[in-house]
Each structure stands twice: as structure tokens, then as C-alpha cells.
Design a protein around this motif. Sequence first.
Motif, PDB file in Angstrom:
ATOM      1  N   THR A 140       0.765  -1.227  -0.114  1.00  0.00           N
ATOM      2  CA  THR A 140       0.123   0.104  -0.080  1.00  0.00           C
ATOM      3  C   THR A 140       0.767   1.412  -0.048  1.00  0.00           C
ATOM      4  O   THR A 140       2.023   1.226  -0.103  1.00  0.00           O
ATOM      5  N   GLY A 141       0.231   2.518   0.229  1.00  0.00           N
ATOM      6  CA  GLY A 141       0.741   3.949   0.000  1.00  0.00           C
ATOM      7  C   GLY A 141       1.723   4.354   1.026  1.00  0.00           C
ATOM      8  O   GLY A 141       1.918   3.514   1.990  1.00  0.00           O
ATOM      9  N   ASN A 144       2.264   4.525   5.679  1.00  0.00           N
ATOM     10  CA  ASN A 144       1.643   3.510   6.460  1.00  0.00           C
ATOM     11  C   ASN A 144       2.669   2.705   7.285  1.00  0.00           C
ATOM     12  O   ASN A 144       3.921   2.837   6.469  1.00  0.00           O
ATOM     13  N   SER A 148       2.205  -2.257  10.647  1.00  0.00           N
ATOM     14  CA  SER A 148       0.629  -2.843  10.616  1.00  0.00           C
ATOM     15  C   SER A 148       0.596  -3.587   9.252  1.00  0.00           C
ATOM     16  O   SER A 148      -0.190  -4.416   9.193  1.00  0.00           O
ATOM     17  N   VAL A 149       1.149  -3.215   8.230  1.00  0.00           N
ATOM     18  CA  VAL A 149       1.058  -4.051   7.026  1.00  0.00           C
ATOM     19  C   VAL A 149       1.610  -5.320   7.141  1.00  0.00           C
ATOM     20  O   VAL A 149       0.983  -6.424   6.776  1.00  0.00           O
ATOM     21  N   GLN A 152      -0.689  -7.481   9.434  1.00  0.00           N
ATOM     22  CA  GLN A 152      -2.002  -7.800   8.961  1.00  0.00           C
ATOM     23  C   GLN A 152      -1.719  -9.171   7.880  1.00  0.00           C
ATOM     24  O   GLN A 152      -2.607  -9.914   7.957  1.00  0.00           O
TER      25      GLN A 152
HETATM   26  C1  LIG Z   1      -2.185   0.696   5.882  1.00  0.00           C
HETATM   27  O1  LIG Z   1      -2.047  -0.673   5.785  1.00  0.00           O
HETATM   28  C2  LIG Z   1      -3.146  -1.355   6.222  1.00  0.00           C
HETATM   29  C3  LIG Z   1      -3.034  -2.732   6.312  1.00  0.00           C
HETATM   30  O2  LIG Z   1      -2.521  -3.245   5.255  1.00  0.00           O
HETATM   31  C4  LIG Z   1      -4.222  -1.160   5.300  1.00  0.00           C
HETATM   32  O3  LIG Z   1      -5.551  -1.748   5.932  1.00  0.00           O
HETATM   33  C5  LIG Z   1      -4.626   0.364   5.371  1.00  0.00           C
HETATM   34  O4  LIG Z   1      -5.615   0.587   4.380  1.00  0.00           O
HETATM   35  C6  LIG Z   1      -3.421   1.126   4.973  1.00  0.00           C
HETATM   36  N1  LIG Z   1      -3.641   2.506   5.091  1.00  0.00           N
HETATM   37  C7  LIG Z   1      -3.061   3.534   4.156  1.00  0.00           C
HETATM   38  C8  LIG Z   1      -3.657   4.733   4.169  1.00  0.00           C
HETATM   39  O5  LIG Z   1      -2.387   3.161   3.027  1.00  0.00           O
END
Ligand SMILES: *[C@@H]1O[C@H](CO)[C@@H](O)[C@H](O)[C@H]1NC(C)=O
Length: 493
Positions: A140-141, A144, A148-149, A152
Amino acid sequence: MKPSQLLLVILSILVASGVCREQYKIVIVGAGAAGIATATKLLENGIDDILVLEAESRIGGRINTVNFHGCNVDLGAEWVGGEVNNVVYETLKDRNLLYLLTRDVFPEKFYLSSRQMISEKLSKELFDAVFAAFDINTGTGPHNSTGSVIQQRYRENIIKKFKAGDGDMDIFIWAEDFLRHFFLFAKGSFSWYDNAYTSDHETCPGYQNYGWKNHGYGKFLDVLIRKYPNPSRQLPFFEKLLVDKEVTKITVNDDHIVINCSDNSHYKANHVVFTTSIGVLKENHKKLFSPKLPIYKQLAIERIGIGAVIKVFLKYEHEWWGNSSGFNFIWTEKDRISSRTEFPEGPENKYGQSWITEIYNVIVIPNSRILLVVFTGEMIPVIEKLDDQIVTNGIKFTLKKFLGHLYKIMEPQTMIRSNWYHNPHFRGTYSFSSINSTGEDVKNLMAPIKNAEGCPIILFAGEATSPLHHSSAHGAVESGFREAERLINIYKN
Ligand SMILES: *[C@@H]1O[C@H](CO)[C@@H](O)[C@H](O)[C@H]1NC(C)=O
Ligand SMILES: Cc1cc2nc3c(=O)[nH]c(=O)nc-3n(C[C@H](O)[C@H](O)[C@H](O)COP(=O)(O)OP(=O)(O)OC[C@H]3O[C@@H](n4cnc5c(N)ncnc54)[C@H](O)[C@@H]3O)c2cc1C
Ligand SMILES: *[C@@H]1O[C@H](CO)[C@@H](O)[C@H](O)[C@H]1NC(C)=O
Ligand SMILES: *[C@@H]1O[C@H](CO)[C@@H](O)[C@H](O)[C@H]1NC(C)=O
Ligand SMILES: *[C@@H]1O[C@H](CO)[C@@H](O)[C@H](O)[C@H]1NC(C)=O
């Protein structure tokens, strides 16, 4: 000789040796990998009107190879990671100093605090699960947190793998703490939620785990200074070096810069190359620089992250671990909770569990009787402050808990450990891309401060200023070469 005559003699020796000069072309602050790289590159290019000021009484900074009872151990940088675009690897590749670790730095086998056996197959699955989650190049962007990534992704993979109620599933759930430790060892942050998910950091392609044959990372400094392989061709680096010189103030005047040290000495220069860790900058930049650093640079210093790990080396009378390459530990929920009553010495974490639950693995140093335990995470500041004896007791207790039924755990003969976080000349181990920073901040940190004519006068090197390879020793070296080249170009024109 009268005392006054003696003083004159000493002074004239100092002047003759170049130590007591009026004004230097270049003063380099810090003799770590970056400072040494800057100095040696300048010397190689015929710029020798330089002075290196180092706060510690030794050179090398976060490269610190010490002789630990006949064996070289690295309290700082230890492994050379990657080949392509890795200036350390490229310098060393034909010199027969490195060897390729046949395995990852981490051992392959997992052990449970409950002493329930983990089969080889399950160990492998656990490692695969850790590596699968650890792959941080897809996702993801910006802004973050990697924690957390990864967390998950790891949890999703477990759910995919298991139906609820499967016995092994618990082990995978508990192993998330191992995954976190694995990550924090690589990144050096106190929490994995502090790390930015996307960054410009680049892993150098090629094999990631080179160790040193009978040496330590300090050997690389000998290569830079050209003390190795041929001492008669050594660069005059040590003639330009003053140790125990803690720089306390850098004042920019119209036509020169004054550098004051804590021993009340001062030096003048046309240019300063500043190479300390970002931890030192965070703590001191406001009082160090006059005038204060520009706002964009202050923000970069605030935003870029640095945390710390602790390395503990333990020396034993025998290799009680047999031919094992080391042990990875998984704490069960139950043993975490009882850890404090079972081992009351020392502090507890925010969940009321003993600090020893921060022990996740033991690495065997090949061909020695030495084990390495690495601590990571937010308890680093308090663990660094513990007595050696408590640290030794805690490690021994943990080894017995996990392995006491398989091995006869011995008392170590002696131990040595790092204290990078509390040392005021480091204040951490390596920088990381924080949730608050972007690649722009690294570029701002690296940008030199120029005078009214646009000429760089204060230049910044050090691992944290390497846009692609920050946090590594090769990033530090690269940054030193970069700033030396900047100065060489000025003097060429
Ligand atoms: C950050 O990562 C989490 C887990 O992958 C995801 O649910 C969330 O949408 C992400 N937030 C952004 C701002 O990218
Ligand atoms: C525990 C640990 C493990 C690591 N493992 C690896 C690894 O396996 N592989 C890898 O590539 N990298 C590793 N690194 C990272 C690597 O060691 C660093 O990135 C690199 O050595 C940093 O070099 P530097 O010159 O930028 O900074 P430093 O080495 O910090 O040099 C800065 C120098 O400035 C001095 N100084 C500070 N304040 C002042 C002052 N006020 N006045 C004068 N001098 C001052 C310091 O004493 C120091 O010598 C590790 C680091 C640590 C701590
Ligand atoms: C990020 O910024 C916030 C707000 O200033 C701060 O509380 C937090 O500690 C910062 N995190 C890191 C990892 O620097
Ligand atoms: C730096 O040293 C010079 C010369 O001793 C002195 O005049 C000046 O006050 C010092 N500056 C600071 C900030 O200590
Ligand atoms: C390690 O030792 C064990 C038992 O002592 C043996 O079964 C095993 O094959 C050995 N492994 C290696 C890699 O030498």
C-alpha cells in the motif's frame, strides 16, 4: 629545560606536525565509516590540509571490532549485505577477506518455551511464513507503518492456512513476536509501527550475508586507510586525526568556520564535513550550530527515525550447543504471563512481562565458543542500563527454559555487550525511514549549507544521509565519498 622552554618545544612540535594550525581547508567531525571515507578520498586526491575530530578515543564509530578473548566480535556492523552497488563489497570482493554464510544470519530451528518439540517441517513453515510477511516491496501507499502491513499480512496468511482450533495455529500466532523481532533487528526501530511502509531504501542485489574470515568489520577500515594489505602505502590518515575531541559548537563566520570542542580547544576551517549519527543530531543540533540549521534540515532531523538494538556476546568454556547454528525462540502465551514470577530480576514490559521475553534467538558465532543474543524493541533503553550480571542471569534462565531438556546449559565465562543508545556520541544504532519522513527528508539532511557565493561550507555525510543505502555501513562509506567528491570538485575548479 625550564617549564617555559619545554612549552615552546611542545608548541613547535605541534605546529610542525600540523596539529596546531591556524585554519584548515577541511575539518571532518567524526571518524566513523563516513568520516574515514571522506578523509581518505581527500588524501588520495591530494587534499591534505584536513583535520579529523573524533569524540571517542578510538576510530570506527559504529564499526567496532573488539578482541573478545582471542576472538574478533563486532559490537556494531558485522555483515556485508548485497553485492551490486555495495561500495564495501566492491572494494573487498577480490581480497579474500569475506566468506559467504551458508545460511541466513538467523538460525533455522524454532523452540517453544513450553519445550513442546517443533518438527523440522514446522520450523521451515514458520520461517517461510515470517519471510512471506517480511517481503516489504509490495503493498500500500506512503505513511503507512510497516508493522501494521506486515502484521496484517502475517495474520491473513495464518487464517488462510489454518482452520480454527488447529494445534499448530497457536504456535504461528505466538510466532508473530518473533517476526516483529526479526523486523526490528533489521530496522533498529523501537516499534515496528514507527517504520514507513514505503521508502526509497534499496537492498543491494546479490548475496545478503557475507561474514569476515578471522576478522571483523574493522578490517574494512584498514583497507580504506590502506593500512591493509601493504602498511608501507598507508595514507597519512592518523596524522590528520585527533581523538577525544568532542565538538560542541560549529560557528559560521563570514570567511571561516570556528569549531569548538568540550576540552576548550578550537579549530578553524573553510569547510566542515559533519558525519555523526542522526541520534546525535536530534539531541544536539540546536546547540551545536550557530546560526541554527535551516528549518528544512531541522525538520528532516526530527522526522527521520533512529532506534537501537543491543548485541550481547557470551563466551563459554565448551560449545554446549553441539553443532547447532543457533536457536529461535517462541514464547507461549502462558509462559509470557508467568515470566515475571519465574524470573523476578530486572524490569517488566508494558504488559507486566519480564524483559527476558524480549529474547527471541541465539546466534552461534562459527568456530568460536561464543553465542550472540540480540535484543530489540522498546525495552532497549532499560535493558542497556541493567547490570551485566542480571543480563547474564536472564539469558541463562531463558536458555534453560527453552533448551534445558536438550542441552546442558553452562554458565558463561564472560560477556561483552553494546550500549549504543546511551552513548552520547551515537544515541542509537541505525537510522530508518519513519512514518513521519520521506525520501525528501534524506535529501534535505544531505544537502550542504552554502555561503552567500553558493559554495558549500557545512557538508553532511553519515549513513542517514544515504538516500538509497541508509542504515548500513556501505551507505555510510558511500556518503563520505560523495561529500569528498563535492569538495574535490570545488578545489579542482
Ligand atoms: C495501511 O495498511 C493497512 C494494512 O495493510 C491497510 O488496511 C490500510 O488501508 C493502509 N492505509 C493506508 C493509508 O494506506
Ligand atoms: C549494533 C549494530 C549493528 C550493525 N550491523 C550492521 C551490519 O551488519 N551491516 C551493515 O552494513 N551495517 C550495520 N550497522 C550500521 C553501520 O554500523 C552504520 O551505518 C555505520 O557504521 C555508520 O557510520 P557513520 O560514519 O555514518 O556514523 P558513526 O559510525 O556513528 O560515525 C560518527 C562518528 O562521530 C563521532 N561523534 C559523535 N559525536 C561527535 C562530536 N560531538 N564530536 C566529534 N565526534 C563525534 C562518533 O563517535 C563516531 O565515531 C550496524 C550498526 C550497529 C550499531
Ligand atoms: C511521528 O510524529 C509524531 C507527532 O509529532 C510523534 O508523536 C511520533 O513520536 C513520531 N514518530 C516517530 C517514529 O518519529
Ligand atoms: C570557541 O572558542 C573561541 C576561542 O577560544 C572562543 O573565543 C569562543 O567563545 C568559543 N565559542 C564557544 C561557543 O564556546
Ligand atoms: C549434528 O549432530 C547431530 C547429533 O549429534 C547429528 O545427528 C547431525 O547430523 C549433526 N548435523 C550436522 C549438520 O552436522
